[in-house]
Design a protein around this motif. Structure first.
Motif, PDB file in Angstrom:
ATOM      1  N   UNK A  76       0.825  -1.204   0.000  1.00 30.76           N
ATOM      2  CA  UNK A  76       0.000   0.000   0.000  1.00 30.76           C
ATOM      3  C   UNK A  76       0.857   1.251   0.000  1.00 30.76           C
ATOM      4  N   UNK A  77       0.390   2.277  -0.703  1.00 25.07           N
ATOM      5  CA  UNK A  77       1.021   3.591  -0.611  1.00 25.07           C
ATOM      6  C   UNK A  77       0.464   4.287   0.608  1.00 25.07           C
ATOM      7  N   UNK A  78       1.336   4.835   1.430  1.00 22.09           N
ATOM      8  CA  UNK A  78       0.891   5.612   2.568  1.00 22.09           C
ATOM      9  C   UNK A  78       0.687   7.059   2.140  1.00 22.09           C
ATOM     10  N   UNK A  79      -0.096   7.779   2.905  1.00 25.18           N
ATOM     11  CA  UNK A  79      -0.344   9.188   2.635  1.00 25.18           C
ATOM     12  C   UNK A  79       0.979   9.947   2.714  1.00 25.18           C
ATOM     13  N   UNK A  80       1.165  10.898   1.813  1.00 27.05           N
ATOM     14  CA  UNK A  80       2.417  11.666   1.805  1.00 27.05           C
ATOM     15  C   UNK A  80       2.522  12.543   3.035  1.00 27.05           C
ATOM     16  N   UNK A  81       3.726  12.606   3.543  1.00 30.70           N
ATOM     17  CA  UNK A  81       4.019  13.434   4.708  1.00 30.70           C
ATOM     18  C   UNK A  81       4.637  14.745   4.226  1.00 30.70           C
ATOM     19  N   UNK A  82       5.022  15.597   5.137  1.00 30.75           N
ATOM     20  CA  UNK A  82       5.623  16.877   4.770  1.00 30.75           C
ATOM     21  C   UNK A  82       7.001  16.709   4.133  1.00 30.75           C
ATOM     22  N   UNK A  83       7.614  15.538   4.295  1.00 31.63           N
ATOM     23  CA  UNK A  83       8.942  15.322   3.712  1.00 31.63           C
ATOM     24  C   UNK A  83       8.893  14.980   2.222  1.00 31.63           C
ATOM     25  N   UNK A  84       7.679  14.822   1.648  1.00 36.36           N
ATOM     26  CA  UNK A  84       7.473  14.518   0.225  1.00 36.36           C
ATOM     27  C   UNK A  84       8.224  13.269  -0.242  1.00 36.36           C
ATOM     28  N   UNK A  85       8.356  12.298   0.639  1.00 38.68           N
ATOM     29  CA  UNK A  85       8.976  11.024   0.298  1.00 38.68           C
ATOM     30  C   UNK A  85       7.866   9.972   0.292  1.00 38.68           C
ATOM     31  N   UNK A  86       7.872   9.119  -0.723  1.00 44.66           N
ATOM     32  CA  UNK A  86       6.866   8.061  -0.779  1.00 44.66           C
ATOM     33  C   UNK A  86       7.189   6.983   0.246  1.00 44.66           C
ATOM     34  N   UNK A  87       6.181   6.617   1.025  1.00 40.32           N
ATOM     35  CA  UNK A  87       6.318   5.541   2.009  1.00 40.32           C
ATOM     36  C   UNK A  87       5.297   4.460   1.674  1.00 40.32           C
ATOM     37  N   UNK A  88       5.634   3.226   2.029  1.00 38.58           N
ATOM     38  CA  UNK A  88       4.800   2.093   1.699  1.00 38.58           C
ATOM     39  C   UNK A  88       4.515   1.259   2.930  1.00 38.58           C
ATOM     40  N   UNK A 128      -3.953   3.327   4.094  1.00 36.42           N
ATOM     41  CA  UNK A 128      -3.510   4.333   3.119  1.00 36.42           C
ATOM     42  C   UNK A 128      -3.838   5.755   3.560  1.00 36.42           C
ATOM     43  N   UNK A 129      -4.718   5.915   4.500  1.00 39.26           N
ATOM     44  CA  UNK A 129      -5.094   7.240   4.984  1.00 39.26           C
ATOM     45  C   UNK A 129      -4.138   7.813   6.017  1.00 39.26           C
ATOM     46  N   UNK A 130      -3.103   7.083   6.365  1.00 39.61           N
ATOM     47  CA  UNK A 130      -2.147   7.526   7.381  1.00 39.61           C
ATOM     48  C   UNK A 130      -0.800   7.852   6.746  1.00 39.61           C
ATOM     49  N   UNK A 131      -0.095   8.781   7.373  1.00 36.72           N
ATOM     50  CA  UNK A 131       1.284   9.057   6.970  1.00 36.72           C
ATOM     51  C   UNK A 131       2.192   8.060   7.692  1.00 36.72           C
ATOM     52  N   UNK A 132       3.436   7.986   7.253  1.00 37.86           N
ATOM     53  CA  UNK A 132       4.398   7.058   7.855  1.00 37.86           C
ATOM     54  C   UNK A 132       4.557   7.321   9.352  1.00 37.86           C
ATOM     55  N   UNK A 133       4.712   8.598   9.717  1.00 36.87           N
ATOM     56  CA  UNK A 133       4.932   8.929  11.129  1.00 36.87           C
ATOM     57  C   UNK A 133       3.726   8.586  11.988  1.00 36.87           C
ATOM     58  N   UNK A 134       2.525   8.900  11.513  1.00 40.34           N
ATOM     59  CA  UNK A 134       1.344   8.646  12.336  1.00 40.34           C
ATOM     60  C   UNK A 134       1.013   7.168  12.440  1.00 40.34           C
ATOM     61  N   UNK A 135       1.226   6.423  11.374  1.00 37.14           N
ATOM     62  CA  UNK A 135       0.852   4.998  11.427  1.00 37.14           C
ATOM     63  C   UNK A 135       1.820   4.194  12.282  1.00 37.14           C
ATOM     64  N   UNK A 136       3.085   4.588  12.304  1.00 39.21           N
ATOM     65  CA  UNK A 136       4.037   3.854  13.136  1.00 39.21           C
ATOM     66  C   UNK A 136       3.787   4.109  14.622  1.00 39.21           C
ATOM     67  N   UNK A 137       3.158   5.223  14.942  1.00 43.45           N
ATOM     68  CA  UNK A 137       2.864   5.547  16.337  1.00 43.45           C
ATOM     69  C   UNK A 137       1.461   5.119  16.757  1.00 43.45           C
ATOM     70  N   UNK A 138       0.563   4.863  15.799  1.00 43.12           N
ATOM     71  CA  UNK A 138      -0.844   4.609  16.124  1.00 43.12           C
ATOM     72  C   UNK A 138      -1.367   3.308  15.532  1.00 43.12           C
ATOM     73  N   UNK A 139      -0.645   2.234  15.672  1.00 45.00           N
ATOM     74  CA  UNK A 139      -1.099   0.956  15.108  1.00 45.00           C
ATOM     75  C   UNK A 139      -2.421   0.502  15.708  1.00 45.00           C
ATOM     76  N   UNK A 140      -2.594   0.721  17.012  1.00 42.60           N
ATOM     77  CA  UNK A 140      -3.844   0.312  17.654  1.00 42.60           C
ATOM     78  C   UNK A 140      -5.032   1.090  17.112  1.00 42.60           C
ATOM     79  N   UNK A 141      -4.821   2.345  16.809  1.00 41.53           N
ATOM     80  CA  UNK A 141      -5.889   3.169  16.234  1.00 41.53           C
ATOM     81  C   UNK A 141      -6.284   2.647  14.854  1.00 41.53           C
ATOM     82  N   UNK A 142      -5.311   2.226  14.065  1.00 41.47           N
ATOM     83  CA  UNK A 142      -5.574   1.662  12.742  1.00 41.47           C
ATOM     84  C   UNK A 142      -6.410   0.393  12.876  1.00 41.47           C
ATOM     85  N   UNK A 143      -6.015  -0.474  13.803  1.00 40.82           N
ATOM     86  CA  UNK A 143      -6.769  -1.709  14.022  1.00 40.82           C
ATOM     87  C   UNK A 143      -8.197  -1.406  14.472  1.00 40.82           C
ATOM     88  N   UNK A 144      -8.346  -0.415  15.347  1.00 37.02           N
ATOM     89  CA  UNK A 144      -9.675  -0.067  15.849  1.00 37.02           C
ATOM     90  C   UNK A 144     -10.565   0.468  14.725  1.00 37.02           C
TER      91      UNK A 144
END
Length: 170
Positions: A76-88, A128-144
């Motif tokens: 999956x492509x993750x949402x772009x962050x302010x660093x403009x780097x593609x994360x997966x 896909x609605x999360x940025x790299x930084x937010x998804x790595x910190x909020x895995x439980x929120x994603x599952x919920x």
């Protein structure tokens, strides 16, 4: 003579101040630390109690748990962050846990195979609605969020947990 007397008074007051400070350090500070720890423990217990009430978390025994695993690799492509780097995000499987004692278990379980694509699409959409930084910190929120959408789709509380097999990010 007056200067010597004044010096002795200032020295006595300074010494008295030092002694009272030592008394405070050795008597009041440990007591206040113990009180602070007690208040922290009570506050954390209250927070845990409130979190359990609000989460709607269901306790299901291992014997009453039925799992359905969808083994489909997903990139999956993750949402772009302010660093403009593609994360997966990469995922090997999705496991849905169900309560076999629930009244609608049979109908939900029989529809799981038909709904595999919906479940994977929901997981893909949420991740896909999360940025790299937010998804790595909020895995439980994603599952919920995934669990909530899947429960709403099946209109059931039978499904009580979702797990991601080998979820990793780059």
């Amino acid at each position: 003579m007056k200067k010597n007397m004044l010096t002795i008074v200032v020295l006595a007051v300074g010494l008295l101040n030092l002694i009272l400070s030592a008394v405070i350090v050795f008597t009041v500070v440990p007591t206040s630390q113990k009180t602070s720890r007690l208040i922290d423990q009570v506050a954390s217990a209250v927070d845990l109690e409130l979190a359990n009430e609000g989460s709607g978390e269901v306790n299901v025994s291992v014997e009453d748990t039925e799992v359905y695993t969808i083994t489909k690799e997903l990139t999956l492509n993750l949402k772009r962050d302010t660093d403009n780097v593609d994360h997966y995000g990469m995922l090997d499987s999705v496991t849905v846990s169900m309560n076999s004692k629930a009244k609608d278990f049979k109908s939900v379980n029989s529809n799981m195979e038909k709904s595999e694509s919906y479940i994977m699409d929901t997981v893909s959409e949420v991740i896909s609605g999360y940025t790299y930084d937010t998804i790595t910190q909020n895995r439980d929120e994603v599952k919920a969020k995934c669990l909530e959408k899947i429960q709403k789709h099946f209109d059931t509380e039978c499904i009580y947990d979702i797990s991601f097999g080998n979820l990793r990010f780059q």
